[in-house]
Scaffold this motif. Sequence first.
Motif, PDB file in Angstrom:
ATOM      1  N   PRO A  37      18.148  36.126  -3.749  1.00 44.02           N
ATOM      2  CA  PRO A  37      16.760  36.212  -4.210  1.00 44.02           C
ATOM      3  C   PRO A  37      15.823  35.507  -3.225  1.00 44.02           C
ATOM      4  CG  PRO A  37      17.926  34.514  -5.421  1.00 44.02           C
ATOM      5  CD  PRO A  37      18.954  35.193  -4.565  1.00 44.02           C
ATOM      6  N   THR A  38      14.593  35.935  -3.191  1.00 43.07           N
ATOM      7  CA  THR A  38      13.610  35.274  -2.331  1.00 43.07           C
ATOM      8  C   THR A  38      13.132  33.987  -2.997  1.00 43.07           C
ATOM      9  OG1 THR A  38      11.803  36.550  -3.318  1.00 43.07           O
ATOM     10  CG2 THR A  38      12.830  37.436  -1.312  1.00 43.07           C
ATOM     11  N   VAL A  39      12.711  33.055  -2.174  1.00 44.30           N
ATOM     12  CA  VAL A  39      12.120  31.803  -2.659  1.00 44.30           C
ATOM     13  C   VAL A  39      10.793  31.614  -1.947  1.00 44.30           C
ATOM     14  CG1 VAL A  39      14.310  30.706  -3.227  1.00 44.30           C
ATOM     15  CG2 VAL A  39      13.377  30.453  -0.930  1.00 44.30           C
ATOM     16  N   GLY A  40       9.916  30.903  -2.546  1.00 43.75           N
ATOM     17  CA  GLY A  40       8.622  30.659  -1.928  1.00 43.75           C
ATOM     18  C   GLY A  40       8.763  29.833  -0.660  1.00 43.75           C
ATOM     19  N   THR A  41       8.008  30.199   0.349  1.00 44.39           N
ATOM     20  CA  THR A  41       8.105  29.445   1.602  1.00 44.39           C
ATOM     21  C   THR A  41       7.624  28.005   1.437  1.00 44.39           C
ATOM     22  OG1 THR A  41       5.945  30.351   2.252  1.00 44.39           O
ATOM     23  CG2 THR A  41       7.915  31.473   3.082  1.00 44.39           C
ATOM     24  N   ALA A  42       6.927  27.703   0.341  1.00 41.52           N
ATOM     25  CA  ALA A  42       6.522  26.323   0.078  1.00 41.52           C
ATOM     26  C   ALA A  42       7.739  25.425  -0.081  1.00 41.52           C
ATOM     27  CB  ALA A  42       5.650  26.252  -1.171  1.00 41.52           C
ATOM     28  N   ALA A  43       8.839  26.002  -0.553  1.00 43.35           N
ATOM     29  CA  ALA A  43      10.070  25.224  -0.705  1.00 43.35           C
ATOM     30  C   ALA A  43      10.578  24.738   0.644  1.00 43.35           C
ATOM     31  CB  ALA A  43      11.140  26.055  -1.402  1.00 43.35           C
ATOM     32  N   LEU A  44      10.296  25.497   1.707  1.00 40.96           N
ATOM     33  CA  LEU A  44      10.748  25.113   3.041  1.00 40.96           C
ATOM     34  C   LEU A  44       9.955  23.924   3.569  1.00 40.96           C
ATOM     35  CD1 LEU A  44      11.175  28.624   4.696  1.00 40.96           C
ATOM     36  CD2 LEU A  44      12.759  27.377   3.206  1.00 40.96           C
ATOM     37  N   GLU A  45       8.708  23.790   3.106  1.00 37.51           N
ATOM     38  CA  GLU A  45       7.871  22.680   3.562  1.00 37.51           C
ATOM     39  C   GLU A  45       8.354  21.346   3.015  1.00 37.51           C
ATOM     40  OE1 GLU A  45       3.925  23.694   2.450  1.00 37.51           O
ATOM     41  OE2 GLU A  45       3.866  25.532   3.667  1.00 37.51           O
ATOM     42  N   ASP A  46       9.162  21.397   1.965  1.00 38.33           N
ATOM     43  CA  ASP A  46       9.729  20.192   1.367  1.00 38.33           C
ATOM     44  C   ASP A  46      11.226  20.114   1.659  1.00 38.33           C
ATOM     45  OD1 ASP A  46       9.620  17.817  -0.131  1.00 38.33           O
ATOM     46  OD2 ASP A  46      10.283  18.844  -1.949  1.00 38.33           O
ATOM     47  N   ALA A  47      11.625  20.713   2.790  1.00 37.35           N
ATOM     48  CA  ALA A  47      13.048  20.771   3.129  1.00 37.35           C
ATOM     49  C   ALA A  47      13.608  19.384   3.394  1.00 37.35           C
ATOM     50  CB  ALA A  47      13.255  21.656   4.355  1.00 37.35           C
ATOM     51  N   ARG A  48      14.890  19.226   3.085  1.00 34.26           N
ATOM     52  CA  ARG A  48      15.584  17.975   3.325  1.00 34.26           C
ATOM     53  C   ARG A  48      16.292  18.038   4.687  1.00 34.26           C
ATOM     54  NH1 ARG A  48      19.335  16.108  -1.164  1.00 34.26           N
ATOM     55  NH2 ARG A  48      18.850  14.123  -0.133  1.00 34.26           N
ATOM     56  N   ARG A  49      16.984  16.959   5.032  1.00 34.42           N
ATOM     57  CA  ARG A  49      17.769  16.978   6.259  1.00 34.42           C
ATOM     58  C   ARG A  49      18.680  18.197   6.232  1.00 34.42           C
ATOM     59  NH1 ARG A  49      21.328  11.964   6.505  1.00 34.42           N
ATOM     60  NH2 ARG A  49      22.765  13.258   5.333  1.00 34.42           N
ATOM     61  N   PRO A  50      18.670  19.026   7.269  1.00 36.83           N
ATOM     62  CA  PRO A  50      19.319  20.340   7.167  1.00 36.83           C
ATOM     63  C   PRO A  50      20.838  20.316   7.146  1.00 36.83           C
ATOM     64  CG  PRO A  50      18.485  19.982   9.386  1.00 36.83           C
ATOM     65  CD  PRO A  50      17.970  18.856   8.546  1.00 36.83           C
ATOM     66  N   LEU A  51      21.457  19.193   7.522  1.00 37.71           N
ATOM     67  CA  LEU A  51      22.910  19.117   7.512  1.00 37.71           C
ATOM     68  C   LEU A  51      23.340  17.666   7.435  1.00 37.71           C
ATOM     69  CD1 LEU A  51      24.334  19.677  11.123  1.00 37.71           C
ATOM     70  CD2 LEU A  51      22.024  18.910  10.644  1.00 37.71           C
ATOM     71  N   ASP A  52      24.599  17.455   7.050  1.00 30.70           N
ATOM     72  CA  ASP A  52      25.204  16.132   7.032  1.00 30.70           C
ATOM     73  C   ASP A  52      26.233  16.087   8.158  1.00 30.70           C
ATOM     74  OD1 ASP A  52      23.773  15.315   4.731  1.00 30.70           O
ATOM     75  OD2 ASP A  52      25.236  16.310   3.441  1.00 30.70           O
ATOM     76  N   PRO A  53      25.818  15.716   9.358  1.00 33.37           N
ATOM     77  CA  PRO A  53      26.744  15.754  10.483  1.00 33.37           C
ATOM     78  C   PRO A  53      27.828  14.685  10.357  1.00 33.37           C
ATOM     79  CG  PRO A  53      24.713  14.673  11.127  1.00 33.37           C
ATOM     80  CD  PRO A  53      24.490  15.201   9.733  1.00 33.37           C
ATOM     81  N   ASP A  54      29.042  15.042  10.727  1.00 32.44           N
ATOM     82  CA  ASP A  54      30.096  14.034  10.760  1.00 32.44           C
ATOM     83  C   ASP A  54      29.781  12.979  11.809  1.00 32.44           C
ATOM     84  OD1 ASP A  54      31.739  15.387   8.832  1.00 32.44           O
ATOM     85  OD2 ASP A  54      32.250  16.828  10.398  1.00 32.44           O
ATOM     86  N   GLU A  55      29.221  13.416  12.903  1.00 30.72           N
ATOM     87  CA  GLU A  55      28.837  12.515  13.977  1.00 30.72           C
ATOM     88  C   GLU A  55      27.590  13.063  14.662  1.00 30.72           C
ATOM     89  OE1 GLU A  55      33.356  11.058  15.337  1.00 30.72           O
ATOM     90  OE2 GLU A  55      32.155  12.335  16.658  1.00 30.72           O
TER      91      GLU A  55
END
Length: 288
Positions: A61-79
């Motif tokens: 499903p589509t989501v509002g692009t406003a949700a992207l403006e409140d994005a969190r850290r995009p990944l949890d890197p091991d290192e």
Amino acid sequence: MRYFRIRGEDGDRLAVQEGDLAYDLTAANRSVGSFRDLAAAASIAGDSIDAVTERLLDRAPTVGTAALEDARRPLDPDEVWAAGVTYEISEQAREAESGMPEMYLDVYEGDRPEIFFKATAGRTVGPGEAIGVREDSDWDVPEPELAMVLYGGEVVGYTVGNDVSSRSIEGENALYLPQAKIYDRCCAVGPGIVSADAVDDPHDLGMSMTITRDGETMYDESTSTGEMVRSCEELASYYTRHNAVPELAVLLTGTSLVPSEEFTLRPGDLVAIDVDGIGRLENPVVTV
């Protein structure tokens, strides 16, 4: 394609932006709850992450692009690792702060790049979260960088990175580099991850950084990743060479812009880094 971690009612979700639309990939398949999950699926299928995503879009499903403006850290890197002295301006700055300037010139001109450990996920923040400067340091700077995202040692995407550093500690003695680089909130990445397939040439991207303090612009400069003396492929090769790399990692490619020697970060400052085609990463500053 550009991938984001967004907030959902039942926890974080993986979203992808394609053109003017954004899609909830987690809603299409619950096993794809993070960028790590997507990269793992692509690795198992022997396909690119974008190809796997394409097969999910019909059900997403589509989501509002406003949700992207409140994005969190995009990944949890091991290192998180980083490369040093890959731009001439960085080489000059490291020479200026050090009592042994010749060693930085040797790295800049040498065959082997400087690759060093930078952070774990717990020391890394995302967009809008505060980056830290050490209380025992009196000269601190942000370091804007193009960041590679690697899965199993292979480059699968790019994001924006900030390798926050203490120049006073590093300049006092080169052996203090880990303390100058590794501490709470020492690194920021985000806001999203652009797939490797979607970046035509990582060595031809405009990059800029602004630092504001109490509404006043303290620094505003720009450059290009074309100024980097090393290639992304070379840096990734040295990072993985004779090294049991983790599943998911970030490799920062070097400092492209350096404020003057008179400048140091202060709590309350706001640092914004833009990389063309990749995104804009903004972080306030606190003391840690």
